[in-house]
Scaffold this active site. Sequence first.
Site: not given
Ligand SMILES: C[C@H](O)CC(=O)SCCNC(=O)CCNC(=O)[C@H](O)C(C)(C)COP(=O)(O)OP(=O)(O)OC[C@H]1O[C@@H](n2cnc3c(N)ncnc32)[C@H](O)[C@@H]1OP(=O)(O)O
Length: 751
Positions: A145, A165
């Site tokens: 965003e 989200e």
């Molecule tokens: C106001 C806004 O509009 C709201 C938002 O932004 S909502 C958030 C949107 N973001 C997401 O959906 C991203 C979610 N994350 C992912 O899809 C994947 O983590 C990724 C593709 C970025 C990376 O994948 P990968 O390299 O395999 O790492 P992955 O093991 O998943 O993540 C590493 C660590 O970060 C954490 N993590 C990843 N994304 C996170 C997030 N958004 N929030 C909190 N923790 C997160 C994981 O739980 C993991 O924690 P750990 O080491 O304690 O187990």
Amino acid sequence: MLGKTAVEVRADGVAVVTINNPPLNLLSVDGIFYSVDLSSYFVLSCSVHDYSPTDAWNYQLVILSLKESIEGALIRDDVKAIVITGSRGKFSAGFNVTAFGGTQGKMTKMELGFMSIQIVTDTLEAARKPFVAAIEGPAFGGGLEIALACHARISTSSAQLGLTELQYGILPGLGGTQRLPRLVGLSKALEMILMSKRVDGKEARILSLVDTIAPADKFLEVACQWALDIVERRRPWVISLYRTDKLESLAEARAILKSARLEVQGQNPNVVHPLVCIDVIEQGIVSSPRKALRKEAEALQELRQSSTCRSLVHVFFAQRQIFKIPVISKMNLLPRKIVKVAVVGGGLMSSEIATMLVLSNYQVILKETNKKHLIDAISIVEENLQNRVKNGRATQEGLEKSLSLLEGVLDYGKFKDVDLVIEAESESLSLKQEIFSNLEKCCPLHCIFTSNISTFSVKLVGERTKSQHRIAGIHFFCLSPVMPLMEIVHTESTSPQVIVDLIDFGRKMRKTPIMVSDWKGYSVTSMLLTYLHVAVLLAERGVDVYRIDQALKSFGMQVGPFRMIDMVGLQIFVVISKKFVESLPDRSYKPHLIPILQQDNREGERSGKGFYNYDNCGKVSPDPELSEYMKTARDASNVTIDSKLTKLSDSEMVEMILFPALNEACRMISDGVVIRSSDLDVASVLGMGFPAYRGGIIYWSDSFGSKYICSRLENWSKAYGGFFQPCNYIMERSAKNISLTSETRQAKSQL
Ligand SMILES: C[C@H](O)CC(=O)SCCNC(=O)CCNC(=O)[C@H](O)C(C)(C)COP(=O)(O)OP(=O)(O)OC[C@H]1O[C@@H](n2cnc3c(N)ncnc32)[C@H](O)[C@@H]1OP(=O)(O)O
């Protein structure tokens, strides 16, 4: 320091602002910012540093550090333009989702509105100097965003972009609902937002979500040059929020929004957040995007406190936990490459496995002892692949490529360079043991030997070899091609390296691999089978099949139990059920109806008829003739219509069908079959189609409490037998009134 953004002003006048919150450059570190009343702070001050008492949390909230950096760059005379990027090859994975789903803190309606309006819209997008986002790696949620508000976006081709989200029961909260439709058009934006769809840089370029793609070693340079080109008016200075050229006409937009509403209502009747999101998008299109930003912030504040959000955040973290195997994770072992896989056995299951393997680009040897069976098995693989072409999921060229990876053999001659064997022979212990002995003689030393669905323990199957360290089980879930779950069964001798290799193999097959202990051959499949068996029990006692399916669908299951049996195919259901019934007779139900349907070649979707009728265009309809089969089954088995069951309400029916599956899940927890209870939440979502927005089957149990669940199971077991008998785990917890999700006194898995 965590949460810092770094600013570097280059000689050409471009300030590069780098988000530096490794590993994923999340915009907040944890949920802490919700416990701070930002609204009063921002009324008092506009500079992060002025707010000294909580300097520490300022850096927890990376976006405030970003605000400070960009404001600093904007007032510097030597800065002409600003590029925002992320450190260590990752733009930003958005907000920390632990901040969502809670009710803690005093966050007022203003706070996310503040970030979205004052920081993203008024400071960044409305700035007098151009901003360009240089995107590498993930740009998700709030991360994307921020990029959308920049005046241009440059990415690498492998960057990953998405507004994810809705996956957490919330909606994009930094203006994504308004800017994405204006950049890619309403239809595409809805598809991306409503499905939390992620696209790579190449696709993003086709969608015009990014302005150009550049190689990883040049993209930052390209972004800086792009920013200077905007300053020099060689490139357009685009404010996404007010663009209209990509938007459909108002009439078209209304029609698109209407059909999107109908679709989400049909798919997920129990959740509101997709509808709220559509409303916010609509407001921006028919009224004003700025007003809609405020509505977006208010909606986010509301949704982030919902139980749906809490459940979905639970599932997100539970899914990530699954890959963490205590002890082994700390060994830092790297997976070895698996290129060639042999499948031993030519039955239907072997063909299904071979199909999945070639679709995941593995070289596959399919071994049978009988030539005719081998030809039949290969033709099933061909048929599976043809079906994918027919329904548009693959091309003819793709089909030919997949088929070229498959080779049928009648002996072990070609096993000398195989990396993994999946044995899927019929259920004879001596036959399986003989196969494993042969494998030991014919395969290379590194090759992993696995057995697919078996009632025998994996240890027993491999007993006659000296290769215990490289022996494991792989259970592809019943609905293997569609269900993204795979079980890895380990014995106490399976080596950590083999476990790491199999987890990686599962990921490459696009499955979530769940670790289970080698315990009498029962596993997560038993949870699914119990669910299907109770449904059959109810139907045989007079409850309408289609009513059962509808009740479970309305509860949120992806498909009802009978539709699921049709999808699996009655033949596979019978094969798996038979083993379950034989090994656990007191915990399973022998369906009378299924063989009667099979006598008339009603094998499910594949044969065009099962519990439902299927026409050539993929239309599924209830079959009025089914009641006749029901009657025949009842007559043949002396089962009578039970008026108590036919009068069950939908919610009672859901409990009666799902509590026994929960009972099975609890047995697995107490026996240490799984590593942690949340693994079964993931298994239920990915393997049974349980609604993620209810958090998975164990998490869901908290909405009833152990006492209630135990008493319901006890009542049913008095009326319908030991099948419903609550396990000790439930009885003990009920006696002490402890929740089923509480981890206390959970038996330890071997891992
Ligand atoms: C106001 C806004 O509009 C709201 C938002 O932004 S909502 C958030 C949107 N973001 C997401 O959906 C991203 C979610 N994350 C992912 O899809 C994947 O983590 C990724 C593709 C970025 C990376 O994948 P990968 O390299 O395999 O790492 P992955 O093991 O998943 O993540 C590493 C660590 O970060 C954490 N993590 C990843 N994304 C996170 C997030 N958004 N929030 C909190 N923790 C997160 C994981 O739980 C993991 O924690 P750990 O080491 O304690 O187990």
